[in-house]
Motif scaffolding. Sequence first.
Motif, PDB file in Angstrom:
ATOM      1  N   LEU A  84       0.833  -1.207   0.000  1.00 19.87           N
ATOM      2  CA  LEU A  84       0.000   0.000   0.000  1.00 19.87           C
ATOM      3  C   LEU A  84       0.865   1.253   0.000  1.00 19.87           C
ATOM      4  CD1 LEU A  84      -2.808  -1.067   2.501  1.00 19.87           C
ATOM      5  CD2 LEU A  84      -3.037  -0.729   0.030  1.00 19.87           C
ATOM      6  N   TYR A  85       1.939   1.234   0.777  1.00 18.39           N
ATOM      7  CA  TYR A  85       2.822   2.403   0.834  1.00 18.39           C
ATOM      8  C   TYR A  85       3.479   2.646  -0.523  1.00 18.39           C
ATOM      9  CZ  TYR A  85       6.625   5.505   1.999  1.00 18.39           C
ATOM     10  OH  TYR A  85       7.491   6.558   2.004  1.00 18.39           O
ATOM     11  N   ARG A  86       3.927   1.588  -1.161  1.00 21.58           N
ATOM     12  CA  ARG A  86       4.584   1.742  -2.468  1.00 21.58           C
ATOM     13  C   ARG A  86       3.609   2.158  -3.556  1.00 21.58           C
ATOM     14  NH1 ARG A  86       9.092  -3.033  -2.384  1.00 21.58           N
ATOM     15  NH2 ARG A  86      10.451  -1.976  -0.908  1.00 21.58           N
ATOM     16  N   ARG A  87       2.327   1.950  -3.317  1.00 21.97           N
ATOM     17  CA  ARG A  87       1.307   2.422  -4.261  1.00 21.97           C
ATOM     18  C   ARG A  87       0.820   3.816  -3.873  1.00 21.97           C
ATOM     19  NH1 ARG A  87      -3.254  -1.627  -5.043  1.00 21.97           N
ATOM     20  NH2 ARG A  87      -2.748  -2.502  -3.043  1.00 21.97           N
ATOM     21  N   ASN A  88       1.621   4.496  -3.065  1.00 17.21           N
ATOM     22  CA  ASN A  88       1.417   5.902  -2.693  1.00 17.21           C
ATOM     23  C   ASN A  88       0.192   6.149  -1.818  1.00 17.21           C
ATOM     24  OD1 ASN A  88       3.750   6.806  -3.992  1.00 17.21           O
ATOM     25  ND2 ASN A  88       2.673   6.895  -5.949  1.00 17.21           N
ATOM     26  N   TYR A  89      -0.191   5.175  -1.008  1.00 15.13           N
ATOM     27  CA  TYR A  89      -1.210   5.425   0.005  1.00 15.13           C
ATOM     28  C   TYR A  89      -0.537   6.192   1.135  1.00 15.13           C
ATOM     29  CZ  TYR A  89      -4.724   2.204  -1.890  1.00 15.13           C
ATOM     30  OH  TYR A  89      -5.663   1.589  -2.667  1.00 15.13           O
ATOM     31  N   SER A  90      -1.271   7.072   1.768  1.00 15.70           N
ATOM     32  CA  SER A  90      -0.703   7.800   2.900  1.00 15.70           C
ATOM     33  C   SER A  90      -0.659   6.878   4.117  1.00 15.70           C
ATOM     34  CB  SER A  90      -1.547   9.035   3.214  1.00 15.70           C
ATOM     35  OG  SER A  90      -2.807   8.638   3.720  1.00 15.70           O
ATOM     36  N   ILE A  91       0.211   7.223   5.046  1.00 14.86           N
ATOM     37  CA  ILE A  91       0.334   6.422   6.264  1.00 14.86           C
ATOM     38  C   ILE A  91      -0.987   6.420   7.029  1.00 14.86           C
ATOM     39  CG2 ILE A  91       1.488   6.317   8.509  1.00 14.86           C
ATOM     40  CD1 ILE A  91       4.045   7.217   7.067  1.00 14.86           C
ATOM     41  N   GLU A  99      -6.629  -0.803  10.406  1.00 11.03           N
ATOM     42  CA  GLU A  99      -7.171  -0.640  11.756  1.00 11.03           C
ATOM     43  C   GLU A  99      -6.096  -0.793  12.830  1.00 11.03           C
ATOM     44  OE1 GLU A  99     -10.365  -3.463  11.896  1.00 11.03           O
ATOM     45  OE2 GLU A  99     -11.611  -2.285  10.535  1.00 11.03           O
ATOM     46  N   VAL A 100      -4.983  -0.100  12.617  1.00  9.40           N
ATOM     47  CA  VAL A 100      -3.893  -0.057  13.596  1.00  9.40           C
ATOM     48  C   VAL A 100      -3.472   1.400  13.760  1.00  9.40           C
ATOM     49  CG1 VAL A 100      -3.047  -2.390  13.107  1.00  9.40           C
ATOM     50  CG2 VAL A 100      -2.151  -0.475  11.816  1.00  9.40           C
ATOM     51  N   PRO A 101      -2.781   1.719  14.850  1.00  9.24           N
ATOM     52  CA  PRO A 101      -2.337   3.103  15.048  1.00  9.24           C
ATOM     53  C   PRO A 101      -1.315   3.531  13.987  1.00  9.24           C
ATOM     54  CG  PRO A 101      -2.097   1.805  17.066  1.00  9.24           C
ATOM     55  CD  PRO A 101      -2.481   0.866  15.989  1.00  9.24           C
ATOM     56  N   GLU A 102      -1.316   4.822  13.699  1.00  4.32           N
ATOM     57  CA  GLU A 102      -0.382   5.355  12.708  1.00  4.32           C
ATOM     58  C   GLU A 102       1.063   5.139  13.129  1.00  4.32           C
ATOM     59  OE1 GLU A 102      -1.082   9.365  11.416  1.00  4.32           O
ATOM     60  OE2 GLU A 102      -3.255   9.058  11.454  1.00  4.32           O
ATOM     61  N   ILE A 105       2.315   1.827  11.987  1.00  6.38           N
ATOM     62  CA  ILE A 105       2.586   1.829  10.542  1.00  6.38           C
ATOM     63  C   ILE A 105       3.893   2.565  10.265  1.00  6.38           C
ATOM     64  CG2 ILE A 105       1.749   2.580   8.279  1.00  6.38           C
ATOM     65  CD1 ILE A 105       0.133   0.280   9.439  1.00  6.38           C
ATOM     66  N   GLU A 106       4.105   3.691  10.933  1.00  3.44           N
ATOM     67  CA  GLU A 106       5.347   4.445  10.738  1.00  3.44           C
ATOM     68  C   GLU A 106       6.562   3.619  11.154  1.00  3.44           C
ATOM     69  OE1 GLU A 106       4.743   8.037  12.913  1.00  3.44           O
ATOM     70  OE2 GLU A 106       3.512   8.937  11.336  1.00  3.44           O
ATOM     71  N   GLN A 107       6.455   2.908  12.271  1.00  2.76           N
ATOM     72  CA  GLN A 107       7.565   2.067  12.718  1.00  2.76           C
ATOM     73  C   GLN A 107       7.821   0.937  11.725  1.00  2.76           C
ATOM     74  OE1 GLN A 107       6.319   0.822  16.590  1.00  2.76           O
ATOM     75  NE2 GLN A 107       7.274   2.566  17.630  1.00  2.76           N
ATOM     76  N   LEU A 108       6.753   0.362  11.245  1.00  6.12           N
ATOM     77  CA  LEU A 108       6.885  -0.732  10.288  1.00  6.12           C
ATOM     78  C   LEU A 108       7.514  -0.250   8.985  1.00  6.12           C
ATOM     79  CD1 LEU A 108       5.994  -3.765   9.804  1.00  6.12           C
ATOM     80  CD2 LEU A 108       4.095  -2.774   8.563  1.00  6.12           C
ATOM     81  N   LEU A 109       7.133   0.947   8.559  1.00 11.14           N
ATOM     82  CA  LEU A 109       7.615   1.472   7.278  1.00 11.14           C
ATOM     83  C   LEU A 109       8.926   2.242   7.387  1.00 11.14           C
ATOM     84  CD1 LEU A 109       4.294   2.729   5.662  1.00 11.14           C
ATOM     85  CD2 LEU A 109       5.621   0.722   5.031  1.00 11.14           C
ATOM     86  N   SER A 110       9.423   2.467   8.577  1.00  9.15           N
ATOM     87  CA  SER A 110      10.614   3.303   8.731  1.00  9.15           C
ATOM     88  C   SER A 110      11.793   2.853   7.860  1.00  9.15           C
ATOM     89  CB  SER A 110      11.022   3.405  10.198  1.00  9.15           C
ATOM     90  OG  SER A 110      11.354   2.136  10.705  1.00  9.15           O
ATOM     91  N   PRO A 111      12.062   1.563   7.695  1.00  9.42           N
ATOM     92  CA  PRO A 111      13.164   1.197   6.788  1.00  9.42           C
ATOM     93  C   PRO A 111      12.845   1.444   5.313  1.00  9.42           C
ATOM     94  CG  PRO A 111      12.619  -0.642   8.257  1.00  9.42           C
ATOM     95  CD  PRO A 111      11.567   0.395   8.420  1.00  9.42           C
ATOM     96  N   TYR A 112      11.570   1.615   4.994  1.00 10.19           N
ATOM     97  CA  TYR A 112      11.164   1.739   3.600  1.00 10.19           C
ATOM     98  C   TYR A 112      10.790   3.163   3.206  1.00 10.19           C
ATOM     99  CZ  TYR A 112      10.734  -3.223   4.441  1.00 10.19           C
ATOM    100  OH  TYR A 112      10.989  -4.504   4.806  1.00 10.19           O
TER     101      TYR A 112
END
Length: 126
Positions: A84-91, A99-102, A105-112
């Motif tokens: 979803l992030y690579r398809r330019n969805y916002s965090i 249905e999880v806290p932002e 998601i930010e922690q999960l995506l931090s390397p990416y």
Amino acid sequence: MEWTLFGLFLLSAILLGFSLVKSYRDSKVEKKQIDLVHVSMMKEINSIQDSIRDIELDIEVVINEAGIQLSPERKLFMREVIDLYRRNYSIESIAEKKEVPETEIEQLLSPYLKIKDEGGLVANAN
């Protein structure tokens, strides 16, 4: 007159026979071409499947060597979030959809996450 009609009829029958033989040969050639394309496509598909299998095994080896233990559900969750992030969805929209806290998601995506203006910092450092 009858001989002329008979001759024309015979000539038309011969031409019809030649036409049928030619169309039969043409259809055989076309079928061979289709078979060749089919075989080459199947070889390519098999090659791609082998490559995918190799990549999956490589990933499994890397995960095992790194000592990362993820459940299949967690892997699927991470894959979906990264997709979803690579398809330019916002965090925010990803967090809402999953249905999880932002922050999770930010922690999960931090390397990416793509760092903007990264090149400018390097250029100005000199």
